[in-house]
Design a protein around this motif. Sequence first.
Motif, PDB file in Angstrom:
ATOM      1  N   TYR A  33       0.851  -1.177   0.000  1.00  0.00           N
ATOM      2  CA  TYR A  33       0.000   0.000   0.000  1.00  0.00           C
ATOM      3  C   TYR A  33       0.893   1.234   0.000  1.00  0.00           C
ATOM      4  CZ  TYR A  33      -3.683  -3.224   1.333  1.00  0.00           C
ATOM      5  OH  TYR A  33      -4.575  -4.269   1.355  1.00  0.00           O
ATOM      6  N   PHE A  35       0.804   5.600   0.453  1.00  0.00           N
ATOM      7  CA  PHE A  35       0.035   6.681   1.058  1.00  0.00           C
ATOM      8  C   PHE A  35       0.735   8.018   0.820  1.00  0.00           C
ATOM      9  CE2 PHE A  35      -2.472   3.721   3.572  1.00  0.00           C
ATOM     10  CZ  PHE A  35      -1.605   2.670   3.805  1.00  0.00           C
ATOM     11  N   MET A  95       3.823   0.697   2.722  1.00  0.00           N
ATOM     12  CA  MET A  95       3.550  -0.321   3.726  1.00  0.00           C
ATOM     13  C   MET A  95       3.279  -1.651   3.041  1.00  0.00           C
ATOM     14  SD  MET A  95       1.582  -2.403   5.695  1.00  0.00           S
ATOM     15  CE  MET A  95      -0.091  -2.062   5.177  1.00  0.00           C
ATOM     16  N   PRO A  97       2.061  -5.510   4.109  1.00  0.00           N
ATOM     17  CA  PRO A  97       1.523  -6.273   5.234  1.00  0.00           C
ATOM     18  C   PRO A  97       2.144  -7.652   5.416  1.00  0.00           C
ATOM     19  CG  PRO A  97      -0.003  -6.352   3.402  1.00  0.00           C
ATOM     20  CD  PRO A  97       1.132  -5.454   2.982  1.00  0.00           C
ATOM     21  N   TYR A 101       3.266  -7.452  10.280  1.00  0.00           N
ATOM     22  CA  TYR A 101       3.771  -6.423  11.179  1.00  0.00           C
ATOM     23  C   TYR A 101       3.384  -5.009  10.781  1.00  0.00           C
ATOM     24  CZ  TYR A 101       6.465 -10.291  12.995  1.00  0.00           C
ATOM     25  OH  TYR A 101       6.834 -11.488  13.537  1.00  0.00           O
ATOM     26  N   GLN A 102       3.029  -4.795   9.514  1.00  0.00           N
ATOM     27  CA  GLN A 102       2.516  -3.488   9.099  1.00  0.00           C
ATOM     28  C   GLN A 102       3.454  -2.333   9.374  1.00  0.00           C
ATOM     29  OE1 GLN A 102      -1.561  -2.486   9.707  1.00  0.00           O
ATOM     30  NE2 GLN A 102      -2.162  -4.564  10.047  1.00  0.00           N
ATOM     31  N   LYS A 103       4.697  -2.495   9.132  1.00  0.00           N
ATOM     32  CA  LYS A 103       5.613  -1.372   9.279  1.00  0.00           C
ATOM     33  C   LYS A 103       5.517  -0.470   8.062  1.00  0.00           C
ATOM     34  CE  LYS A 103       9.425  -3.693  10.185  1.00  0.00           C
ATOM     35  NZ  LYS A 103      10.848  -3.902  10.561  1.00  0.00           N
ATOM     36  N   VAL A 104       5.594   0.812   8.339  1.00  0.00           N
ATOM     37  CA  VAL A 104       5.491   1.822   7.293  1.00  0.00           C
ATOM     38  C   VAL A 104       6.825   2.521   7.141  1.00  0.00           C
ATOM     39  CG1 VAL A 104       4.325   3.934   6.561  1.00  0.00           C
ATOM     40  CG2 VAL A 104       3.037   2.154   7.755  1.00  0.00           C
ATOM     41  N   PHE A 106       8.582   5.903   5.485  1.00  0.00           N
ATOM     42  CA  PHE A 106       8.260   7.235   4.986  1.00  0.00           C
ATOM     43  C   PHE A 106       9.406   7.811   4.176  1.00  0.00           C
ATOM     44  CE2 PHE A 106       4.316   8.457   7.066  1.00  0.00           C
ATOM     45  CZ  PHE A 106       4.198   7.485   8.048  1.00  0.00           C
TER      46      PHE A 106
ATOM     47  N   TYR B  31      -2.372  -2.217  16.392  1.00  0.00           N
ATOM     48  CA  TYR B  31      -0.997  -1.800  16.136  1.00  0.00           C
ATOM     49  C   TYR B  31      -0.754  -0.379  16.644  1.00  0.00           C
ATOM     50  CZ  TYR B  31      -0.913  -5.769  12.939  1.00  0.00           C
ATOM     51  OH  TYR B  31      -0.980  -7.028  12.408  1.00  0.00           O
ATOM     52  N   TYR B  33       2.628   2.579  17.155  1.00  0.00           N
ATOM     53  CA  TYR B  33       3.960   2.896  16.660  1.00  0.00           C
ATOM     54  C   TYR B  33       4.483   4.147  17.345  1.00  0.00           C
ATOM     55  CZ  TYR B  33       1.869   0.256  12.759  1.00  0.00           C
ATOM     56  OH  TYR B  33       1.204  -0.678  11.997  1.00  0.00           O
ATOM     57  N   TYR B  35       7.339   7.083  16.321  1.00  0.00           N
ATOM     58  CA  TYR B  35       8.246   7.653  15.331  1.00  0.00           C
ATOM     59  C   TYR B  35       8.918   8.887  15.930  1.00  0.00           C
ATOM     60  CZ  TYR B  35       5.540   5.105  11.749  1.00  0.00           C
ATOM     61  OH  TYR B  35       4.919   4.139  10.985  1.00  0.00           O
ATOM     62  N   LEU B  43       9.914  10.788   8.865  1.00  0.00           N
ATOM     63  CA  LEU B  43       9.549  10.058  10.070  1.00  0.00           C
ATOM     64  C   LEU B  43      10.301   8.730  10.089  1.00  0.00           C
ATOM     65  CD1 LEU B  43       6.929  11.936   9.522  1.00  0.00           C
ATOM     66  CD2 LEU B  43       5.866  10.397  11.166  1.00  0.00           C
ATOM     67  N   LEU B  45      10.896   5.125  12.246  1.00  0.00           N
ATOM     68  CA  LEU B  45      10.251   4.250  13.213  1.00  0.00           C
ATOM     69  C   LEU B  45      11.217   3.887  14.339  1.00  0.00           C
ATOM     70  CD1 LEU B  45       7.706   2.549  13.879  1.00  0.00           C
ATOM     71  CD2 LEU B  45       8.773   0.693  12.582  1.00  0.00           C
ATOM     72  N   TYR B  48       7.558  -0.456  17.536  1.00  0.00           N
ATOM     73  CA  TYR B  48       6.156  -0.648  17.274  1.00  0.00           C
ATOM     74  C   TYR B  48       5.637  -1.827  18.083  1.00  0.00           C
ATOM     75  CZ  TYR B  48       7.598  -4.339  14.034  1.00  0.00           C
ATOM     76  OH  TYR B  48       8.157  -5.470  13.479  1.00  0.00           O
ATOM     77  N   TYR B  50       2.485  -4.895  18.072  1.00  0.00           N
ATOM     78  CA  TYR B  50       1.429  -5.593  17.330  1.00  0.00           C
ATOM     79  C   TYR B  50       0.479  -6.316  18.272  1.00  0.00           C
ATOM     80  CZ  TYR B  50       5.294  -8.962  17.648  1.00  0.00           C
ATOM     81  OH  TYR B  50       6.343  -9.735  18.085  1.00  0.00           O
ATOM     82  N   SER B  94      -2.884   1.715  13.949  1.00  0.00           N
ATOM     83  CA  SER B  94      -3.598   1.165  12.801  1.00  0.00           C
ATOM     84  C   SER B  94      -4.351  -0.075  13.260  1.00  0.00           C
ATOM     85  CB  SER B  94      -2.659   0.849  11.639  1.00  0.00           C
ATOM     86  OG  SER B  94      -1.721  -0.135  11.987  1.00  0.00           O
ATOM     87  N   TYR B 103      -4.834  -0.683   6.923  1.00  0.00           N
ATOM     88  CA  TYR B 103      -3.414  -0.371   6.891  1.00  0.00           C
ATOM     89  C   TYR B 103      -3.120   1.114   6.988  1.00  0.00           C
ATOM     90  CZ  TYR B 103      -3.537  -5.184   5.369  1.00  0.00           C
ATOM     91  OH  TYR B 103      -3.783  -6.528   5.293  1.00  0.00           O
ATOM     92  N   GLN B 105      -2.484   4.509   8.887  1.00  0.00           N
ATOM     93  CA  GLN B 105      -2.018   4.911  10.197  1.00  0.00           C
ATOM     94  C   GLN B 105      -2.618   6.262  10.557  1.00  0.00           C
ATOM     95  OE1 GLN B 105       2.225   4.654  10.730  1.00  0.00           O
ATOM     96  NE2 GLN B 105       2.140   2.440  10.734  1.00  0.00           N
TER      97      GLN B 105
END
Lengths: 116, 116
Positions: A33, A35, A95, A97, A101-104, A106, B31, B33, B35, B43, B45, B48, B50, B94, B103, B105
């Motif tokens: 995904y 964003f 991101m 999935p 863990y869904q870490k994003v 940036f 979830y 997080y 940052y 940003l 991380l 985080y 879960y 999330s 997904y 945030q």
Amino acid sequence: AQTVTQSQPEMSVQEAETVTLSCTYDTSENNYYLFWYKQPPSRQMILVIRQEAYKQQNATENRFSVNFQKAAKSFSLKISDSQLGDTAMYFCAFMSPSGGYQKVTFGTGTKLQVIP
Amino acid sequence: DAGITQSPRHKVTETGTPVTLRCHQTENHRYMYWYRQDPGHGLRLIHYSYGVKDTDKGEVSDGYSVSRSKTEDFLLTLESATSSQTSVYFCAISSGAGFQNPYEQYFGPGTRLTVT
């Protein structure tokens, strides 16, 4: 590891004009995904638009639209009819999935100034 | 707006002192997080979570620890603050798979921390 690159640290646009912010990413994942977040001077992070990689159709939200080029790993944001309230930092984010863990990740951001 | 609060919103502390930042959510999201935001870095991380008592490190976790004893609270601790930890800290949440917009945030208002 995924990386997100925003190559335009700063941009400006005249009010009512159109501007495009660029974003490229690197990943070996197929399901992910993307964003765009907006951060105005108030510092609040606001989700602008999202795109699912499995969807070919580009996402749109009112004056905001994206140009998603999966093969090129490009995800640009177009803002039409720019308004003074669009002045902000814009962050592209990725991101995946996988693993649950869904870490994003940036990008470093593009500072957009809308000029009256 | 997602119900996310951060406390304190601003803090000035001295080098070597412990600091704890709190993130509280009312959305029951799985979830959470932490940052940090620094100029030129976007940003990044820190840690985080879960799930309750389930946490993992992000890309800049050195000098930070976290705890999550309840779904709604996620604490970030700087055991011995250093000047390099001067930053703006954001909490995000999330929902995860199976929910609407799983997904995306949602961010808290941020905490500005200054270590002198």
